[in-house]
Design a protein around this motif. Structure first.
Motif, short mmCIF file in Angstrom:
data_model
loop_
_atom_site.label_atom_id
_atom_site.label_comp_id
_atom_site.label_asym_id
_atom_site.label_seq_id
_atom_site.Cartn_x
_atom_site.Cartn_y
_atom_site.Cartn_z
N PHE A 135 47.95 32.16 58.95
CA PHE A 135 46.96 33.21 59.20
C PHE A 135 47.57 34.58 58.89
O PHE A 135 46.92 35.44 58.28
N ASP A 136 48.82 34.77 59.28
CA ASP A 136 49.47 36.05 59.03
C ASP A 136 49.65 36.30 57.54
O ASP A 136 49.56 37.45 57.08
N MET A 137 49.91 35.26 56.77
CA MET A 137 50.00 35.44 55.31
C MET A 137 48.67 35.89 54.73
O MET A 137 48.61 36.76 53.86
N ALA A 138 47.58 35.28 55.22
CA ALA A 138 46.26 35.67 54.73
C ALA A 138 45.95 37.12 55.07
O ALA A 138 45.26 37.81 54.31
N ARG A 139 46.46 37.59 56.21
CA ARG A 139 46.21 38.95 56.65
C ARG A 139 47.22 39.96 56.11
O ARG A 139 47.10 41.15 56.37
N ALA A 140 48.23 39.49 55.36
CA ALA A 140 49.25 40.40 54.83
C ALA A 140 48.73 41.25 53.68
O ALA A 140 49.41 42.18 53.24
N ASP A 141 47.54 40.95 53.19
CA ASP A 141 46.86 41.73 52.15
C ASP A 141 47.73 41.88 50.90
O ASP A 141 47.89 42.97 50.34
N VAL A 142 48.28 40.75 50.45
CA VAL A 142 49.00 40.72 49.17
C VAL A 142 48.01 40.33 48.09
O VAL A 142 47.61 39.16 48.00
N VAL A 143 47.59 41.30 47.31
CA VAL A 143 46.65 41.08 46.22
C VAL A 143 47.42 41.25 44.92
O VAL A 143 47.93 42.34 44.62
N LEU A 144 47.52 40.18 44.16
CA LEU A 144 48.42 40.15 43.01
C LEU A 144 47.85 40.86 41.78
O LEU A 144 46.67 40.74 41.47
N ASP A 145 48.75 41.52 41.08
CA ASP A 145 48.48 42.06 39.75
C ASP A 145 49.13 41.09 38.75
O ASP A 145 50.35 40.94 38.73
N ALA A 146 48.31 40.42 37.94
CA ALA A 146 48.82 39.41 37.00
C ALA A 146 48.87 39.93 35.57
O ALA A 146 48.81 39.15 34.61
N THR A 147 49.04 41.24 35.41
CA THR A 147 49.08 41.83 34.07
C THR A 147 50.19 41.24 33.23
O THR A 147 50.01 40.98 32.03
N ARG A 148 51.36 41.03 33.82
CA ARG A 148 52.50 40.53 33.04
C ARG A 148 52.19 39.16 32.45
O ARG A 148 52.49 38.89 31.28
N ALA A 149 51.58 38.27 33.22
CA ALA A 149 51.22 36.95 32.71
C ALA A 149 50.18 37.06 31.61
O ALA A 149 50.24 36.35 30.59
#
Length: 353
Positions: free
Chosen positions: A303-317
């Motif tokens: 639950f804490d991971m979901a709330r950590a608000d890590v929204v990825l930028d996948a520009t490099r890929a």
């Protein structure tokens, strides 16, 4: 090109086998797993598991047995893709550490010992520290300390630190870390239900589904303020793994669709817009109690991971791998929940149950 996939019978491993089978540059694939696939309980193995040679290795076995098994599997390999990881669980943390930490070290040591030129590690968005306060996107250079309450997150971060050391000590070895958002598919429904909901949660979900209005999967979903969820189909992630292997690309790659799903999006996708407001503190406390009582299989760190608000930028890929996800996140979410309700699984022991 000979590629070895460690953890080839699970959700991601199965998809990676399929992607490699479609790649002309890959001439042979070795699948490594503790439970090798038997599609129907007999000796028959279905596609894509039928495209690989199989070597049984239990990474929690004795050190000598692990060394023998990995050395056999890695012989003549051009790349090793390491995906083996303990299922999400609040229990038996010692077993998880042996697989996740000691097992990953054993794989890295075997790669070096065998002279394999490329090691690809299946990491996660959970390796990152909580996202920026301003809600900005997370690129590959964001701090990698994980979410301290999640053993899954902390252990992924620990393995990445180990790989940092391996890369320094063996500069000729190409080391790649793939950090995807949440990877889902219908065929993993039984596995995901077992790992994240457990028998009671899965039964409750199925009972709720029977009360859903026409056109909806569920009568309502919980609404958590500020939730930003990135969901992708596992086949899209597998195509990125294929591109990494064929191009022997070093470094780290975030994998995620553009944008994210909010609680309102989840309600529109699953319950015809119906939702129930839930306080994050109440939801966290409920999961913590359920986990301690062994009513839920996962710990509160998820639950804490979901709330950590890590929204990825996948520009490099997108730029280096020329990668682009082809599945709509809403469709992926809906088909996965359908799979959990139906208990869908296909092709290998982890997916079948």
């Amino acid at each position: 090109m000979r590629v070895v996939v460690v953890g080839a019978s699970g959700n991601v491993g199965t998809a990676v086998l399929g992607a490699l089978a479609r790649e002309p540059a890959v001439t042979s694939v070795v699948g490594v797993a503790r439970r090798v696939p038997r599609a129907d309980g007999s000796s028959t193995v279905a596609y894509p598991h039928s495209t690989a040679e199989w070597v049984r290795v239990d990474l929690t076995d004795t050190a000598d047995a692990v060394v023998r098994g990995l050395d056999q599997a890695f012989l003549g390999a051009d790349a090793v893709v390491h995906l083996a990881w303990a299922p999400p669980s609040a229990r038996d943390s010692g077993q998880a550490r042996r697989l996740n930490l000691d097992g990953s070290r054993a794989v890295a040591d075997a790669v070096v010992r065998g002279g394999v030129p490329h090691l690809v590690f299946g990491s996660t968005s959970g390796v990152y520290s909580p996202g920026p306060d301003d809600g900005g996107l997370v690129r590959e250079d964001w701090p990698r300390r994980g979410v301290r309450t999640s053993s899954y997150s902390v252990q992924k971060a620990a393995v990445e630190r180990m790989l940092d050391d391996v890369a320094v000590r063996h500069p000729r070895l190409v080391v790649t870390r793939v950090r995807p958002a949440l990877m889902l598919q219908r065929e993993a429904g039984a596995e995901l239900g077992r790992y994240f909901l457990g028998p009671l949660g899965t039964r409750a979900l199925r009972l709720a589904a029977k009360r859903a209005p026409e056109g909806a999967l569920l009568p309502a979903v919980p609404a958590l303020a500020g939730l930003r969820l990135q969901v992708m189909h596992v086949d899209d992630a597998a195509d990125a793994y294929r591109a990494v292997v064929v191009g022997r690309h070093p470094g780290a790659f975030n994998l995620a669709p553009e944008g994210w799903l909010t609680s309102a999006d989840l309600a529109d996708t699953l319950s015809a817009g119906r939702s129930v407001e839930v306080s994050p503190d109440v939801a966290r406390t409920g999961l913590s109690v359920a986990s301690r009582l062994r009513l839920a299989p996962i710990d509160v760190g998820w639950f804490d991971m979901a709330r950590a608000d890590v929204v990825l930028d996948a520009t490099r890929a997108r730029e280096l791998l020329r990668w682009e996800p082809t599945h709509d996140p809403r469709d992926v979410l809906r088909e996965t929940v359908e799979g959990v309700i139906a208990g869908t699984g296909a092709g290998s022991p982890p997916l079948l149950g």
